[in-house]
Scaffold this active site. Structure first.
Site, PDB file in Angstrom:
ATOM      1  N   ASP A 315      36.329   1.252   2.130  1.00  0.00           N
ATOM      2  CA  ASP A 315      35.386   0.226   1.695  1.00  0.00           C
ATOM      3  C   ASP A 315      34.963   0.447   0.249  1.00  0.00           C
ATOM      4  O   ASP A 315      34.848   1.580  -0.217  1.00  0.00           O
ATOM      5  CB  ASP A 315      34.155   0.267   2.604  1.00  0.00           C
ATOM      6  N   GLU A 368      39.923  -1.779  -0.041  1.00  0.00           N
ATOM      7  CA  GLU A 368      39.190  -3.009  -0.311  1.00  0.00           C
ATOM      8  C   GLU A 368      38.797  -2.940  -1.785  1.00  0.00           C
ATOM      9  O   GLU A 368      37.792  -2.334  -2.145  1.00  0.00           O
ATOM     10  CB  GLU A 368      37.947  -3.115   0.574  1.00  0.00           C
TER      11      GLU A 368
END
EC number: 2.4.1.18
Length: 634
Positions: A315, A368
């Site tokens: 993330d 990401e």
């Protein structure tokens, strides 16, 4: 004899103790014929450390820990006899300035159910795995062969997928419940992977698991570590891969967590201009500190090697790469070259990705990453970060911008659907329609679509077909495959009752058909990052808002032709150019009555004739309905 040896200290200090979770934390052991628990914690700047817990009635002074040699490492240890599995505990840290800090164990494998914040003694070493077939196959996949495997990811927030109605607690489905129902659903729909949000332990439900306090513990919201392992085991036995969201970018300031763990900035950068995210109110890991890098690397390795996880979706990568991410002038410090790159985070990514993918063939590391940072999936030898895949946020934004438009205006935005192919070879991409796109006033996928109800469903059908045909692996957030009407909220389950509505049933059948077509046809996943696997038939039909393209397999024996109409205007005289004088077999037709059409007698075979169209020598005619999708095999 200490549990934490000189070799452990050396490796930890170098940042290369890859099994560190087996040494730090709380571990059930036998010592002098007595069963108990050995506690080890890294707190180099503490004055004193005590273990407090249920076993001593949270007495703050009865169980003082000792520093182990070499003292400079700052690891404390204490063996306590007769402590039982399940017993809650914390570390009481006395700082050099006399403060008392009550901290959860950073290396704990289990935690008290929130709102409690204690750690829990457990034993994760005795689960008996039975997924050897899956694991053997995973290990047999070569580095480059990974990219030739099918990958359609179902992104799931376990706490809101389904809930038990009427229960006094939150009604969460347990790992056992998910094992019985989620696996069946995913297998039936045809997804290849589940990506789980919020499995690493976290205190606040509303963070969705992106502010982690337990990097080594599956959240107790849904059950025990053993039950989580059983869930993964059953996924593998049903030929479903498991990906976890993993958050090495930042951590929360909760009092029991990592922030100022021993009274000093231990896990975070000391300077707030490097160590804090002003917008998020969180701390940033110090990627220049070997022990901190080891903490993160050990966490990643534990999930993949101990829990058999098949990949990690990392993330907020951009926030790690840029020193000025989310910061105003004066809130950040340039690197030694005077620019905004976090050199330590870059080296961290190169190290961890190379290590994990090298030790665990067949696994994936997914970034990401929302910027134009070059070579995110490039090899380290070419100064790349060596991720397996990157989320294609550019494609997602262009796709959604186009799909939201009234069809009349799409002709002026045709390029938004073709632009991603101009950079497709630059990275290994996953096309994503994730949870972030269906929350907080962003609307569900269905309600992003223009028009009245039938138009919305037909638009969504066309959009999903384009996504599944476009190069790149796929990710779709839960609920969107049956056209969830509400935005997603972690506080309630999906609106499964919608599947009683014929339109929602039809979009579910459509998505299921697309997913199974994807898995059955190698051309849709073998050559995702190469022009060898894709060819536009007509990328420039802006006036009619029609896209036609071909997906090709490596051997040329499994090819599909996609034709998608993004307006409600019928084209009964439509003709499509084709590369060969072949017979083209219709394998997916949006006008099938089981979807949204009424055409029960449409021809299945279309023979190309010598008639120039789309710059091709051969073509065939196909009456294309409004919002029509046709997929042909040849």
């Amino acid at each position: 004899m200490s549990n934490f040896t000189e070799l452990d200290s050396y490796l930890f200090g170098q940042g290369t103790h890859y099994d560190i979770y087996k040494k730090l934390g709380a571990h059930i052991q036998m010592r002098k014929n007595t069963k108990g628990v050995c506690f080890n914690v890294w707190a180099p700047n503490a004055e004193k450390v005590y273990v407090i817990g249920e076993f001593n009635n949270w007495n703050e002074t009865s169980h003082e820990m000792e520093r182990v040699e070499p003292e400079g490492m700052g690891v404390y240890e204490l063996f306590i006899p007769k402590v039982q599995k399940g017993s809650l505990y914390k570390y009481l840290i006395i700082t050099k300035d006399g403060r008392k800090l009550y901290k959860a164990d950073p290396y704990a494998n289990y935690a008290e159910l929130r709102p409690g914040t204690a750690s829990a003694v457990t034993d994760i070493d005795h689960f008996v795995w039975s997924d050897s077939e899956w694991m053997d196959h995973r290990r047999s996949i070569g580095k480059d062969e990974v990219y030739e495997q099918p990958m359609t990811i179902y992104e799931v927030h376990s706490g809101s997928w389904k809930r038990h109605p009427g229960r006094e607690d939150d009604g969460f489905y347990s790992y056992h419940d998910l094992e019985k129902s989620l696996i069946k659903y995913v297998k039936d729909m045809g997804y290849t992977h589940i990506e789980l949000m919020g499995i690493l332990e976290y205190p606040y439900d509303g963070s969705w698991g992106y502010q982690v306090t337990g990097y080594y513990a599956p959240t107790s919201r849904y059950g025990t570590p053993e039950e989580f392992a059983h869930f993964v085991n059953e996924c593998h036995k049903n030929h479903i891969g498991v990906i976890l969201d993993w958050v090495p970018a930042h951590f929360p300031k909760d009092a029991h967590g990592l922030a100022e763990f021993d009274g000093s900035p231990l896990y975070e950068y000391a300077d707030p201009k490097k160590g804090e995210h002003p917008d998020w109110g969180t701390k940033i890991f110090d990627y220049g500190k070997n022990e901190v890098k080891n903490f993160l690397i050990g966490s990643a390795l534990m999930w993949i090697e101990h829990y058999h996880i098949d990949g990690l979706r990392v993330d907020a990568v951009a926030s790690m790469l840029y020193l000025d991410y989310g910061k105003q002038p004066g809130q950040w410090i340039p690197n030694k070259y005077g620019d905004n790159k976090n050199l330590e985070a870059i080296e961290f990514f190169k190290h961890i990705n190379t290590l994990i993918l090298g030790r665990n063939p067949g696994t994936v590391m997914i970034a990401e990453e929302s910027t134009a940072w070059p070579k995110v999936t490039g090899p380290v030898e070419e100064d790349g970060l060596n991720f397996s895949y990157k989320w294609n946020m550019g494609w997602m934004h262009d796709f959604l911008d186009y799909m939201k438009l009234d069809p009349y205006f799409r002709k002026n935005n045709h390029y938004k659907m073709t632009f991603a192919m101009t950079y497709n070879e630059s990275e290994k991409y996953i096309l994503v329609l994730s949870h972030d796109e269906v929350v907080h006033l962003k609307c569900s996928m269905l309600n992003k679509m223009p028009g009245l109800e039938d138009d919305k469903f037909r638009n969504l059908m066309a959009g999903y077909a384009f996504m599944m045909g476009h190069p790149g692996k796929k990710l779709l957030f839960m609920g969107q495959d049956f056209a969830q009407a509400q935005e997603w909220s972690e506080a309630r389950e999906l609106d499964w009752y919608l599947l009683e509505n014929p339109n929602h049933q039809k979009i579910s059948k459509w998505m299921k058909e697309l997913l199974h077509i994807y898995k059955r046809n190698r051309c849709l996943y073998e050559l995702d990052s190469s022009w060898d696997g894709f060819e536009w038939i007509n990328a420039n039909d802006a006036d009619r808002s029609i896209f036609s393209f071909i997906r090709k397999s490596k051997d040329g024996k499994n090819n599909l032709l996609f034709v998608i109409n993004f307006t409600p205007v019928e084209r009964p005289d439509y003709r499509v150019g084709v590369p060969k004088k072949k017979t083209y077999k219709l394998i997916l037709n949006s006008e099938d009555p089981k979807f949204f059409g009424s055409d029960e007698n449409r021809e299945v075979s279309y023979k190309a004739v010598k008639s120039e169209c789309d710059g091709r020598e051969y073509s065939f005619a196909y009456p294309l309905p409004g919002y029509g999708v046709a997929v042909f095999k040849y």
